[in-house]
Design a protein around this motif. Structure first.
Motif, short mmCIF file in Angstrom:
data_model
loop_
_atom_site.label_atom_id
_atom_site.label_comp_id
_atom_site.label_asym_id
_atom_site.label_seq_id
_atom_site.Cartn_x
_atom_site.Cartn_y
_atom_site.Cartn_z
N GLN A 67 0.85 -1.19 0.00
CA GLN A 67 0.00 0.00 0.00
C GLN A 67 0.88 1.24 0.00
O GLN A 67 1.82 1.32 0.78
CB GLN A 67 -0.88 -0.03 1.26
CG GLN A 67 -2.06 0.89 1.20
CD GLN A 67 -2.95 0.77 2.41
OE1 GLN A 67 -2.98 1.66 3.25
NE2 GLN A 67 -3.66 -0.33 2.52
N SER A 196 -1.00 -13.94 10.22
CA SER A 196 -0.38 -12.76 10.80
C SER A 196 0.79 -13.16 11.70
O SER A 196 1.77 -12.43 11.79
CB SER A 196 -1.41 -11.90 11.54
OG SER A 196 -1.69 -12.46 12.80
N ASP B 3 -18.97 -4.19 13.42
CA ASP B 3 -18.60 -2.82 13.78
C ASP B 3 -17.99 -2.14 12.56
O ASP B 3 -16.88 -2.43 12.17
CB ASP B 3 -17.59 -2.88 14.94
CG ASP B 3 -17.07 -1.50 15.30
OD1 ASP B 3 -17.55 -0.51 14.69
OD2 ASP B 3 -16.20 -1.40 16.17
N LYS B 4 -18.75 -1.22 11.98
CA LYS B 4 -18.30 -0.58 10.73
C LYS B 4 -17.13 0.37 10.95
O LYS B 4 -16.48 0.78 10.00
CB LYS B 4 -19.45 0.16 10.06
CG LYS B 4 -20.56 -0.78 9.59
CD LYS B 4 -21.34 -0.17 8.44
CE LYS B 4 -22.40 -1.19 8.00
NZ LYS B 4 -23.15 -0.73 6.82
N ASN B 5 -16.89 0.73 12.21
CA ASN B 5 -15.77 1.63 12.48
C ASN B 5 -14.53 0.89 12.96
O ASN B 5 -13.52 1.50 13.26
CB ASN B 5 -16.20 2.67 13.52
CG ASN B 5 -17.35 3.52 13.02
OD1 ASN B 5 -17.33 3.98 11.88
ND2 ASN B 5 -18.37 3.68 13.85
N SER B 6 -14.64 -0.43 13.03
CA SER B 6 -13.48 -1.21 13.47
C SER B 6 -12.36 -1.11 12.44
O SER B 6 -12.59 -0.83 11.27
CB SER B 6 -13.89 -2.67 13.65
OG SER B 6 -12.74 -3.49 13.68
N HIS B 7 -11.13 -1.32 12.90
CA HIS B 7 -10.02 -1.35 11.95
C HIS B 7 -9.99 -2.67 11.20
O HIS B 7 -9.27 -2.84 10.23
CB HIS B 7 -8.70 -1.10 12.67
CG HIS B 7 -8.35 -2.19 13.62
ND1 HIS B 7 -8.95 -2.31 14.85
CD2 HIS B 7 -7.49 -3.23 13.53
CE1 HIS B 7 -8.47 -3.37 15.48
NE2 HIS B 7 -7.58 -3.95 14.70
N ILE B 8 -10.77 -3.65 11.70
CA ILE B 8 -10.89 -4.92 10.98
C ILE B 8 -11.91 -4.76 9.87
O ILE B 8 -13.02 -4.31 10.12
CB ILE B 8 -11.33 -6.05 11.94
CG1 ILE B 8 -10.32 -6.19 13.10
CG2 ILE B 8 -11.49 -7.37 11.20
CD1 ILE B 8 -10.83 -7.05 14.23
N PRO B 9 -11.54 -5.11 8.64
CA PRO B 9 -12.47 -4.93 7.52
C PRO B 9 -13.79 -5.66 7.78
O PRO B 9 -13.81 -6.71 8.44
CB PRO B 9 -11.74 -5.56 6.34
CG PRO B 9 -10.31 -5.58 6.70
CD PRO B 9 -10.25 -5.64 8.20
N GLN B 13 -14.72 -9.44 9.41
CA GLN B 13 -15.61 -9.65 10.55
C GLN B 13 -16.69 -10.66 10.20
O GLN B 13 -16.98 -11.57 10.98
CB GLN B 13 -16.25 -8.32 10.96
CG GLN B 13 -15.28 -7.29 11.51
CD GLN B 13 -15.99 -6.01 11.96
OE1 GLN B 13 -16.94 -6.06 12.73
NE2 GLN B 13 -15.55 -4.88 11.45
#
Lengths: 242, 242
Positions: A67, A196, B3-9, B13
């Motif tokens: 990225q 990971s 959770d749409k604000n999570s750093h996990i895509p 999830q």
DNA sequence: GAGTGGTCTAGACCACTAA
DNA sequence: TAGTGGTCTAGACCACTCT
């Protein structure tokens, strides 16, 4: 160049075009390939479609993406050769090279044995077992992820320290004689957790060995799943003729 | 749930949610899982995102998708066990079971030897070699895809018929003694060509063995790449302790 | 014909890298 | 700051399966 009415998906056509450029030598290892935006403009396709083509090359190991930087044709790196038919092939090879594998302990717990594992270990479901997760690395590069199960009865006094050093040396020290191991080899897409731990991208294929290791007197000592980082290692064995 | 604000895509999830449902037994092998449309409505996400989650489970082998039908949790099928450290493990095992492997010849040509292959075979670049592509199948199910190279000098009279029957038997018949084989094992995403020859979907991982087979007197006989259909076979070997 | 997955688009916002 | 890849959306059309 690209036929939008073909029955072959556009992304597959583009993947073929890029593959051809790599195989013909037009794009050499280390070269940057056109960006998603450039490709979408050039071929009149959407960026998502271009991305899909490049992603496919990525999981095949032909290119590497970063990225913010771009996508580069993979270079062949020197890999360490490991014998798949030796239990301690990894340790042995690394030591031969004068290096010491560093063990990182991700998990070390005493748990009631799950049903599927108990069948393999030949003990009762619910009996106490050690469950361990280790990453073995060299020069900060993760090489192997190992998940293993050993009956607590066999190693009642196992300590974290023993796992950070050499599990096998400890087992031998307390007087157990290690025999052979039945090993099943699989190609897998690892879970995100394992990926990971080995610092690999999502959805890259990996070699997995599932091992059942026996003591010389026949009892099962350990069940383990070992995931190998193919980026750094090659796995060899000799197959016998007839 | 998501959770749409999570750093996990989001797709990761959702993949986790579905994985949990499969591993907990809420979804059993053979069960259909919610469709892309249902998932996108339920979680308020776009269909593309739901698809990405399910596609990831697909290449991990946990579910199987059929256009027009739906997505089903994979069932474990009985697999045939093959020894990785035997050159003719496949033939042997199949014959033991009273079956005959059927060979399909996809390519059989006499070509000037490419550089990389010539190094392995120990002959001059451009010298004539046989190049063969075979698929071996049992009960109409493709099991193995094989691409191989043999110097024409060694087998001047090789015929299509010999490949449709048994290549090894033919080699022995003309008086060559086959020795061992150096085998490198890799996990790979096959090319679309190989995938379709084995009737696999795009981007599913596969076991690949790269073999250099020697004659007893030391000369290299053959270089081959053998791709194994993991869906039907398990690959085993014994690893020696120390 | 209704529902499924397969593909594709044209935009958007973000995190990261390098100059 | 400009360019890259990573993610996500809300639509669309298609091929396929089942009824």
């Amino acid at each position: 160049m690209i036929d939008k009415n073909s029955h072959i998906p556009i992304y597959a056509q583009l993947e073929g075009i890029l593959l051809e450029m790599i195989e013909s030598g037009e794009l050499k290892p280390g070269d940057i390939i056109p960006s998603e935006n450039e490709l979408s403009k050039k071929y009149g396709i959407s960026r998502m479609t271009a991305k899909k083509a490049i992603d496919s090359l990525t999981i095949k190991g032909l290119v590497e993406r970063t990225q913010g930087k771009g996508t580069y044709v993979s270079s062949y790196e020197k890999k360490i050769e490991l014998p798949l038919n030796r239990l301690r092939g990894f340790t042995q090879k690394v030591c031969e090279m004068g290096l010491v594998p560093e063990n990182k302990l991700l998990a070390f717990e005493k748990i009631p044995c799950p049903k599927n594992i108990s069948k393999i270990l030949g003990i009762e479901e619910g009996e106490k077992v050690w469950r361990m997760e280790r990453v073995r690395q060299i020069d900060e590069i993760p090489a192997v992820f190992e998940e293993s199960y050993i009956s607590v009865k066999l190693l009642p006094d196992l300590k974290e320290k023993n796992l950070l050093e050499s599990k096998f040396d400890y087992i031998k020290k307390i007087g157990l004689e290690i025999g052979n191991s039945e090993r099943e080899i699989l190609a897998e897409i690892p879970s995100d957790y394992v990926a990971s731990a080995l610092r690999l991208k999502r959805n890259e294929p990996i070699l997995l060995a599932e091992n059942t290791t026996y003591l010389k007197k026949g009892e099962v000592l350990e069940y383990s799943k070992i995931y190998y980082n193919q980026k750094k290692y090659r796995f060899k064995l000799i197959a016998e003729g007839d």
